[in-house]
Design a protein around this motif. Sequence first.
Motif, PDB file in Angstrom:
ATOM      1  N   ILE A   1       0.807  -1.221   0.000  1.00 41.57           N
ATOM      2  CA  ILE A   1       0.000   0.000   0.000  1.00 41.57           C
ATOM      3  C   ILE A   1       0.839   1.269   0.000  1.00 41.57           C
ATOM      4  O   ILE A   1       0.516   2.243  -0.689  1.00 41.57           O
ATOM      5  N   THR A   2       1.935   1.287   0.742  1.00 36.46           N
ATOM      6  CA  THR A   2       2.740   2.506   0.854  1.00 36.46           C
ATOM      7  C   THR A   2       3.977   2.499  -0.042  1.00 36.46           C
ATOM      8  O   THR A   2       4.873   3.319   0.123  1.00 36.46           O
ATOM      9  N   ASP A   3       4.031   1.566  -0.993  1.00 30.44           N
ATOM     10  CA  ASP A   3       5.142   1.503  -1.956  1.00 30.44           C
ATOM     11  C   ASP A   3       4.652   2.062  -3.289  1.00 30.44           C
ATOM     12  O   ASP A   3       3.929   1.383  -4.021  1.00 30.44           O
ATOM     13  N   PRO A   4       5.007   3.288  -3.651  1.00 35.35           N
ATOM     14  CA  PRO A   4       4.457   3.907  -4.865  1.00 35.35           C
ATOM     15  C   PRO A   4       4.823   3.195  -6.158  1.00 35.35           C
ATOM     16  O   PRO A   4       4.179   3.405  -7.178  1.00 35.35           O
ATOM     17  N   LYS A   5       5.845   2.333  -6.130  1.00 37.64           N
ATOM     18  CA  LYS A   5       6.243   1.622  -7.345  1.00 37.64           C
ATOM     19  C   LYS A   5       5.531   0.284  -7.509  1.00 37.64           C
ATOM     20  O   LYS A   5       5.585  -0.322  -8.579  1.00 37.64           O
ATOM     21  N   ASN A   6       4.882  -0.182  -6.451  1.00 37.45           N
ATOM     22  CA  ASN A   6       4.221  -1.492  -6.506  1.00 37.45           C
ATOM     23  C   ASN A   6       2.860  -1.515  -5.809  1.00 37.45           C
ATOM     24  O   ASN A   6       2.316  -2.580  -5.564  1.00 37.45           O
ATOM     25  N   THR A   7       2.331  -0.357  -5.511  1.00 34.30           N
ATOM     26  CA  THR A   7       1.091  -0.298  -4.741  1.00 34.30           C
ATOM     27  C   THR A   7      -0.087  -0.897  -5.480  1.00 34.30           C
ATOM     28  O   THR A   7      -0.221  -0.779  -6.703  1.00 34.30           O
ATOM     29  N   LYS A   8      -0.956  -1.549  -4.721  1.00 25.40           N
ATOM     30  CA  LYS A   8      -2.185  -2.122  -5.251  1.00 25.40           C
ATOM     31  C   LYS A   8      -3.243  -1.992  -4.168  1.00 25.40           C
ATOM     32  O   LYS A   8      -3.103  -2.582  -3.105  1.00 25.40           O
ATOM     33  N   TRP A   9      -4.286  -1.219  -4.431  1.00 24.44           N
ATOM     34  CA  TRP A   9      -5.327  -1.052  -3.430  1.00 24.44           C
ATOM     35  C   TRP A   9      -6.668  -0.693  -4.057  1.00 24.44           C
ATOM     36  O   TRP A   9      -6.747  -0.279  -5.207  1.00 24.44           O
ATOM     37  N   LEU A  10      -7.714  -0.879  -3.257  1.00 22.79           N
ATOM     38  CA  LEU A  10      -9.070  -0.508  -3.649  1.00 22.79           C
ATOM     39  C   LEU A  10      -9.762   0.113  -2.448  1.00 22.79           C
ATOM     40  O   LEU A  10      -9.664  -0.399  -1.330  1.00 22.79           O
ATOM     41  N   SER A  11     -10.481   1.207  -2.686  1.00 28.11           N
ATOM     42  CA  SER A  11     -11.159   1.922  -1.611  1.00 28.11           C
ATOM     43  C   SER A  11     -12.625   2.161  -1.956  1.00 28.11           C
ATOM     44  O   SER A  11     -12.963   2.475  -3.095  1.00 28.11           O
ATOM     45  N   ILE A  12     -13.494   1.997  -0.966  1.00 25.97           N
ATOM     46  CA  ILE A  12     -14.888   2.413  -1.087  1.00 25.97           C
ATOM     47  C   ILE A  12     -14.993   3.714  -0.319  1.00 25.97           C
ATOM     48  O   ILE A  12     -14.847   3.748   0.902  1.00 25.97           O
ATOM     49  N   THR A  13     -15.237   4.815  -1.043  1.00 28.53           N
ATOM     50  CA  THR A  13     -15.032   6.129  -0.477  1.00 28.53           C
ATOM     51  C   THR A  13     -16.064   7.133  -0.985  1.00 28.53           C
ATOM     52  O   THR A  13     -17.130   6.765  -1.484  1.00 28.53           O
ATOM     53  N   LYS A  14     -15.729   8.412  -0.881  1.00 24.42           N
ATOM     54  CA  LYS A  14     -16.542   9.510  -1.412  1.00 24.42           C
ATOM     55  C   LYS A  14     -15.645  10.390  -2.263  1.00 24.42           C
ATOM     56  O   LYS A  14     -14.441  10.521  -2.004  1.00 24.42           O
ATOM     57  N   ASP A  15     -16.229  11.015  -3.300  1.00 25.07           N
ATOM     58  CA  ASP A  15     -15.475  11.978  -4.100  1.00 25.07           C
ATOM     59  C   ASP A  15     -16.379  13.133  -4.483  1.00 25.07           C
ATOM     60  O   ASP A  15     -17.600  13.071  -4.338  1.00 25.07           O
TER      61      ASP A  15
ATOM     62  N   SER B   1       3.016  -1.887 -11.010  1.00 22.35           N
ATOM     63  CA  SER B   1       3.947  -3.011 -10.873  1.00 22.35           C
ATOM     64  C   SER B   1       5.321  -2.588 -11.365  1.00 22.35           C
ATOM     65  O   SER B   1       5.496  -2.233 -12.537  1.00 22.35           O
ATOM     66  N   ASN B   2       6.288  -2.595 -10.441  1.00 25.52           N
ATOM     67  CA  ASN B   2       7.659  -2.182 -10.765  1.00 25.52           C
ATOM     68  C   ASN B   2       7.694  -0.795 -11.414  1.00 25.52           C
ATOM     69  O   ASN B   2       8.474  -0.528 -12.328  1.00 25.52           O
ATOM     70  N   GLY B   3       6.822   0.070 -10.932  1.00 23.74           N
ATOM     71  CA  GLY B   3       6.782   1.429 -11.433  1.00 23.74           C
ATOM     72  C   GLY B   3       6.142   1.581 -12.800  1.00 23.74           C
ATOM     73  O   GLY B   3       6.164   2.668 -13.379  1.00 23.74           O
TER      74      GLY B   3
END
Length: 302
Positions: free
Chosen positions: A144-158, A176-178
């Motif tokens: 989650i906190t690796d900008p070159k390999n991050t993968k996440w999903l959020s249920i949120t508001k925009d 993936s790998n930047g």
Amino acid sequence: MYKKLLSGVLAAAMVVGGAAYAAQPQTAADAASAPKPKYTFSMNGASKKVVGVARKGDTASGGTGKPKTGVLPTANKKAKLQYKKGKHGKALYISRTVGGKAASMGAELKGVKLGNGSWTVSFWVKPETDLSNFMAMFFTGSHITDPKNTKWLSITKDSWLDNKSNSPTIWSHSVSNGKNDQFPWYGHQDKKGKWTADLAVSKGKWTHITLVVNTKKTSWDKKGYCEYGKKGEKTYVKSYHAWTYVNGKLFGNGTVAKGTMSNSNKFFLGLNAWDTGFKGYIDDVKLWNKALSPKQVKAIAK
């Protein structure tokens, strides 16, 4: 914040993303009742599987860490979870206090492994405050906190659609790998597939949310993929198809980034690595390692 800087790019893609896709089809073979969840968190009392978490150095307004990396929520005994009257029995109450002081906090769901295929999550939610942009009701990912390999999903508001509030919004990110940076999102759509503003999750009201993510061809999703943005442009994504339901009725559908679900994922309620934490109630969290049909979704929204 890192994510706020992307709002212009996301808004530019919103007319195309998901707009060509209608309701999740159902067939005569679809069951009228949902299969047993692989994981159920009833929230009727304290459990070792539901742990209070906070972010180091956090404040009431969030905004911790560097913009791209954020701060991963970790177990914190001072982030005490409470259980109060809920939709069914008791519910998890997230107070947004850590050690008696105002600070973003949430809960981590332990022991959840859904693989890397189709999946579904459902839960009841009742905010005690108005939702702010990017505030996560449900958040999952790996690296989650690796900008070159991050993968996440959020249920949120925009508020990307003409500066009007939209919730639930499904926002995902995968790198993936930047490389192959995917950042799709979708919210509410009318019956013609047009993007329209709709704030279905509001303060003081119980709302049932279901997210269905399909990763393969099925009788009701013959393509087995969905497209976001315009082909040939930087924001274009060809990936998995997802549907969001509110109180058992279709709310929107669109694209989620690839790789956002795996057995190494962490699962959080009310908190992500960057933004102000959720305050309020969450009840009856259920997860399946399969994509539920519309009839099955309707059956669980009770």
